[in-house]
Design a protein around this motif. Structure first.
Motif, PDB file in Angstrom:
ATOM      1  N   GLY A 141      36.575  17.702  41.554  1.00 46.65           N
ATOM      2  CA  GLY A 141      35.539  18.717  41.575  1.00 46.65           C
ATOM      3  C   GLY A 141      35.824  19.877  42.498  1.00 46.65           C
ATOM      4  O   GLY A 141      35.180  20.926  42.409  1.00 46.65           O
ATOM      5  N   SER A 142      36.791  19.712  43.391  1.00 49.13           N
ATOM      6  CA  SER A 142      37.154  20.800  44.302  1.00 49.13           C
ATOM      7  C   SER A 142      38.567  20.589  44.802  1.00 49.13           C
ATOM      8  O   SER A 142      39.115  19.476  44.748  1.00 49.13           O
ATOM      9  N   VAL A 192      43.297  17.872  48.274  1.00 43.81           N
ATOM     10  CA  VAL A 192      44.205  18.078  49.398  1.00 43.81           C
ATOM     11  C   VAL A 192      44.110  16.937  50.401  1.00 43.81           C
ATOM     12  O   VAL A 192      45.110  16.518  50.983  1.00 43.81           O
ATOM     13  N   GLY A 193      42.927  16.385  50.566  1.00 39.25           N
ATOM     14  CA  GLY A 193      42.743  15.372  51.595  1.00 39.25           C
ATOM     15  C   GLY A 193      43.042  13.956  51.184  1.00 39.25           C
ATOM     16  O   GLY A 193      42.928  13.041  51.999  1.00 39.25           O
ATOM     17  N   ARG A 194      43.466  13.749  49.935  1.00 41.43           N
ATOM     18  CA  ARG A 194      43.716  12.377  49.506  1.00 41.43           C
ATOM     19  C   ARG A 194      45.135  12.228  48.960  1.00 41.43           C
ATOM     20  O   ARG A 194      45.670  13.134  48.330  1.00 41.43           O
ATOM     21  N   LEU A 217      49.572  25.448  46.330  1.00 34.92           N
ATOM     22  CA  LEU A 217      51.031  25.541  46.380  1.00 34.92           C
ATOM     23  C   LEU A 217      51.599  24.827  47.592  1.00 34.92           C
ATOM     24  O   LEU A 217      52.685  24.239  47.534  1.00 34.92           O
ATOM     25  N   GLN A 218      50.889  24.880  48.697  1.00 36.54           N
ATOM     26  CA  GLN A 218      51.344  24.164  49.894  1.00 36.54           C
ATOM     27  C   GLN A 218      51.283  22.651  49.680  1.00 36.54           C
ATOM     28  O   GLN A 218      52.167  21.911  50.116  1.00 36.54           O
ATOM     29  N   ARG A 219      50.239  22.208  48.984  1.00 37.04           N
ATOM     30  CA  ARG A 219      50.066  20.771  48.747  1.00 37.04           C
ATOM     31  C   ARG A 219      50.989  20.278  47.640  1.00 37.04           C
ATOM     32  O   ARG A 219      51.503  19.155  47.691  1.00 37.04           O
TER      33      ARG A 219
END
Length: 219
Positions: free
Chosen positions: A33-34, A39-41, A69-71
């Motif tokens: 959903g966001s 990014v955090g998982r 792109l960083q992730r």
């Protein structure tokens, strides 16, 4: 093909994910959903492509593209939006998006566009439904500097609209071989290696017009 689809509208996610998975047994779609949620998982597997809504709550637009792109530095990111301007589409590509696709695009064209982007092509698809020559392309001074003819400019505008050679030929009422000839000449004048490179140059190096300048379609 493993796809990460990030969109804050659940119904849109579910509908598009269902279509993609039902169209090909080898397509797997992971929904989020966001961008913050993703990014955090940790991810169990890499993705082949990321579909990223351009207008997300919190982190969105070009900032979202940069973070994605960083992730996922090795994964092509496709911006998908129901309402995005040509300026925003150009900015998205300049900031690293591999393509921009409208949410209103037909199902078959969507899958085709995704596969082409994975192959390395820059795609702007479904945003300009059957665009009219002269309705939106780089400014006259840029075309003049590149010594692009009126017909080549018409072909270029339709190319930016995501049309195939056959669709361009039908729109301009010319033969397919004539379209290929105009494209070949356009590539040379823009110093483009191929179709993808020409789209990249037109999106990132040629400026937007300050006024519309309709062009006739006479040969």
């Amino acid at each position: 093909m493993r796809i990460l689809f990030i969109d804050d509208h659940q119904l849109v996610r579910e509908a598009l994910s269902y279509y993609l998975k039902s169209s090909d047994d080898h397509i797997d779609v992971v929904e989020a959903g966001s961008l913050v949620d993703v990014v955090g998982r940790p991810q169990a597997r890499d993705f082949d492509v990321i579909l990223l809504d351009y207008r997300l709550p919190g982190l969105s637009g070009d900032s979202a593209i940069s973070v994605a792109l960083q992730r996922f530095p090795d994964t092509p990111i496709i911006v998908i939006s129901g309402a995005i301007t040509r300026d925003e589409a150009q900015s998205a590509v300049r900031n690293g998006a591999a393509g921009v696709i409208s949410k209103d695009i037909e199902g078959n064209r969507l899958i085709k566009a995704i596969r082409n982007i994975i192959k390395g092509e820059i795609q702007i698809s479904g945003l300009f439904n059957h665009p009219q020559p002269g309705s939106g392309a780089p400014g006259r001074d840029d075309w003049k500097a590149a010594d692009v003819s009126k017909r080549e400019r018409q072909v270029a505008e339709l190319l930016l609209g995501g049309l195939s050679n056959k669709e361009i030929a039908n729109t301009l009422r010319i033969a397919d071989v004539t379209v290929r000839l105009h494209l070949r000449q356009l590539y040379q004048k823009l110093h483009a290696r191929n179709r993808t490179d020409a789209v990249r140059i037109m999106l990132t190096q040629l400026r937007e017009p300050t006024e519309k300048n309709p062009i006739g379609v006479a040969t």
